[in-house]
Scaffold this active site. Structure first.
Site, PDB file in Angstrom:
ATOM      1  N   ARG A 186       0.841  -1.194   0.000  1.00  0.00           N
ATOM      2  CA  ARG A 186       0.000   0.000   0.000  1.00  0.00           C
ATOM      3  C   ARG A 186       0.881   1.252   0.000  1.00  0.00           C
ATOM      4  O   ARG A 186       1.557   1.540   0.979  1.00  0.00           O
ATOM      5  CB  ARG A 186      -0.937   0.024   1.215  1.00  0.00           C
ATOM      6  CG  ARG A 186      -1.767   1.302   1.267  1.00  0.00           C
ATOM      7  CD  ARG A 186      -2.994   1.203   2.157  1.00  0.00           C
ATOM      8  NE  ARG A 186      -2.697   1.147   3.572  1.00  0.00           N
ATOM      9  CZ  ARG A 186      -3.624   1.290   4.535  1.00  0.00           C
ATOM     10  NH1 ARG A 186      -4.901   1.481   4.204  1.00  0.00           N
ATOM     11  NH2 ARG A 186      -3.294   1.200   5.811  1.00  0.00           N
ATOM     12  N   ASP A 237      -3.715   2.898  14.002  1.00  0.00           N
ATOM     13  CA  ASP A 237      -2.915   3.569  12.986  1.00  0.00           C
ATOM     14  C   ASP A 237      -3.465   4.968  12.779  1.00  0.00           C
ATOM     15  O   ASP A 237      -4.275   5.455  13.575  1.00  0.00           O
ATOM     16  CB  ASP A 237      -2.838   2.750  11.699  1.00  0.00           C
ATOM     17  CG  ASP A 237      -4.181   2.630  10.977  1.00  0.00           C
ATOM     18  OD1 ASP A 237      -5.137   3.336  11.352  1.00  0.00           O
ATOM     19  OD2 ASP A 237      -4.253   1.839  10.014  1.00  0.00           O
TER      20      ASP A 237
END
EC number: 2.3.3.9
Length: 522
Positions: A166, A444
């Site tokens: 990603r 996150d």
């Protein structure tokens, strides 16, 4: 030291990482420079279009399915072929790109590992280059790691998970690399470096260059990625459609253009993913700038209700109609050490969440910790095959359901939790860590974004807390001081608290907290 290359390309800072010279090569940087020259102006135009659209939302417009693309939604078409090693994706694990995490995730028993340069990585230059070295070493067959504290040795097992990368979102830059005097896109740097160094080796090993695409806000941003892929495949001599991508549907505008996103990327796309935490953040950011759209405590916004349940079901229906995978969302739970009862309750919640996903028709799901892989595998064991592409929900939610707010209270406990989590996460991020265990969850950047977005929204409209108190600036500052005092004197806590205060009290909403935070790191 500055290394000048063709195309007026420069690396602004040397990197003391073993293998960095093999990553920051003239060929790789020249490829990134070509991507920058071809696509960066268009990227900037699309970011400007986000702001223009936000102005329409602020004026009262609400998202809807675009009339001009009805023909795409109503037509019968399918995406391109899916590689064999992506057919079964029932459990995916995600995490940052340090060597220990990459090895443990690839060895975890999950079908897929998403190596994350985005929300799970603080974009310090050393971390980014080291991550590229680790991923290159994976395909060269020389990835290993010895823990400097314990002396424990880590090496790749015989049947590693499939690797997907990603890159950062379109909004982030990489200031350490410039082309024509301008910083390059973080997305194009992450993508270009990995593709240049790893595509051939991944294909030779029977896999391929696979990516997760974050933060897209609609079909035009997907069209940009499609053109990036086509250009890159031609540059590297790859067949059209060799690059394969899964798109995270984690913004409210994108949720109303899922068919269009799949169509734009149809030669390269293999599926969509419910990026639930960023989706909550986007819902608040895009539609929450109004006193009649105040959200309840974060804990009340669960995937089985309101706009979250609706978008999950619609994603499944959209994907399966087009032959694409519909991936479920992240379980952020991690094992609770030293408390067996609490750990059992946490695992039961994860199991229930995954059973809901497989029951709805998702083809797979995400976990953040290796200990959760088997829990998720057991939940998805009820699938009759490698996926559920033939399953379509009977009730496909429409626009109204996708805009329905969760019911629930706003409480002092919820405010204080938002403050604690945001301060501690930002502090860790400033220290170089993007994935942070807090209160038995692996957090996150998306989590911190929800926390500070809610604080901004509740302050902006002085929301009622516990039914009887207005959330004023004085009250926020009192509770922020309390929580900071209770957290002690850990690294970066005070600059993190100052940044949170600035973001929460700003007259205008900052698009991403990582934009001002990026100015505070090396």
């Amino acid at each position: 030291m500055t290394m000048l290359l063709d195309r007026t390309m420069a690396v602004a800072v040397p990197c003391a990482v073993d293998g960095a010279k093999e990553i920051l090569t003239e060929g790789a940087l020249g490829f990134v420079a070509a991507l920058h020259e071809r696509f960066d102006a268009r990227r900037l135009d699309l970011l400007a279009a986000r702001i223009e659209r936000q102005q329409r939302f602020d004026a009262g417009e609400m998202p809807d399915f675009p009339a001009e693309t009805r023909h795409i939604r109503e037509a019968d078409w399918k995406i391109g072929p899916i590689p064999d090693d992506l057919v079964d994706r029932r459990v995916e694990i995600t995490g940052p790109t340090n060597a220990k995490m990459v090895i443990n995730a690839l060895n975890s028993g999950a079908k897929i590992f998403m190596a994350d340069f985005e929300d799970a990585t603080a974009p310090m230059w050393k971390e980014l280059v080291e991550g590229q070295v680790n991923l290159r070493n994976r395909w060269l067959g020389k990835l290993d790691h010895t823990d400097p504290d314990s002396g424990k040795y880590y090496a790749l097992g015989e049947d590693p998970a499939v690797l997907i990368v990603r890159p950062r979102g379109w909004h982030l830059i990489e200031r350490h690399v410039t082309a024509q005097g301008l910083p390059v896109s973080g997305a194009l740097f992450d993508f270009g470096m990995y593709l240049w160094h790893c595509a051939a080796n991944a294909l030779a090993a029977g896999s391929g260059p696979y990516f997760y695409l974050p933060k897209l806000e609609g079909r035009h941003e997907a069209e940009l990625w499609s053109d990036v892929f086509a250009f890159s495949e031609e540059w590297l001599g790859l067949e059209r459609g060799t690059i394969k991508a899964t798109v995270l549907i984690e913004t409210i505008p994108a949720a109303f253009e899922m068919d269009e996103i799949l169509y734009a990327l149809r030669e390269n796309v293999v599926g969509l993913n419910c990026g639930r935490w960023d989706y909550i953040f986007s819902f608040i950011k895009r539609l929450g700038r109004s006193p009649d759209r105040l959200t309840p405590d974060r804990s009340a916004m669960t995937m089985d209700k309101a706009f979250l349940a609706a978008y999950s079901l619609r994603l499944i229906a959209t994907c399966h109609r087009r032959g694409a995978f519909a991936m479920g969302g992240m379980s952020a739970a991690i094992p609770v050490k030293g408390d067996e009862d609490a750990n059992r309750r946490a695992m039961a919640m994860v199991r229930a969440d995954k059973l809901r996903e497989v029951g709805n028709g998702h083809d797979g799901t995400w976990v953040a910790h290796p200990a959760l892989v088997q829990v998720a595998m057991d939940a998805f064991a009820s699938m009759s095959g490698a996926n559920q592409l033939s399953t379509v929900p009977g009730d496909i939610p429409g626009r109204d359901a996708m805009l329905t707010l969760h019911a629930g209270e706003r409480t002092e406990a919820g405010v204080r939790e938002n403050i604690r989590v945001a301060v501690q996460y930002i502090a860790a991020w400033l220290g170089g860590r993007g994935a942070v265990p807090l209160y038995n969850l692996m957090e996150d950047a998306a989590t911190a974004e929800i926390c500070r977005a809610q604080l901004w929204q509740w302050l902006r409209y002085e929301a009622l807390i516990d039914h009887d108190r207005r959330f004023s600036r004085d009250l926020f500052e009192e509770w922020l001081a309390d929580e900071l005092r209770n957290l002690g004197d850990g690294p970066n806590l005070r600059p993190a608290a100052l940044l949170l205060h600035e973001l929460a009290t700003a007259p205008e909403f900052e698009e991403f907290l990582t934009l001002p935070a990026y100015e505070m790191i090396d």
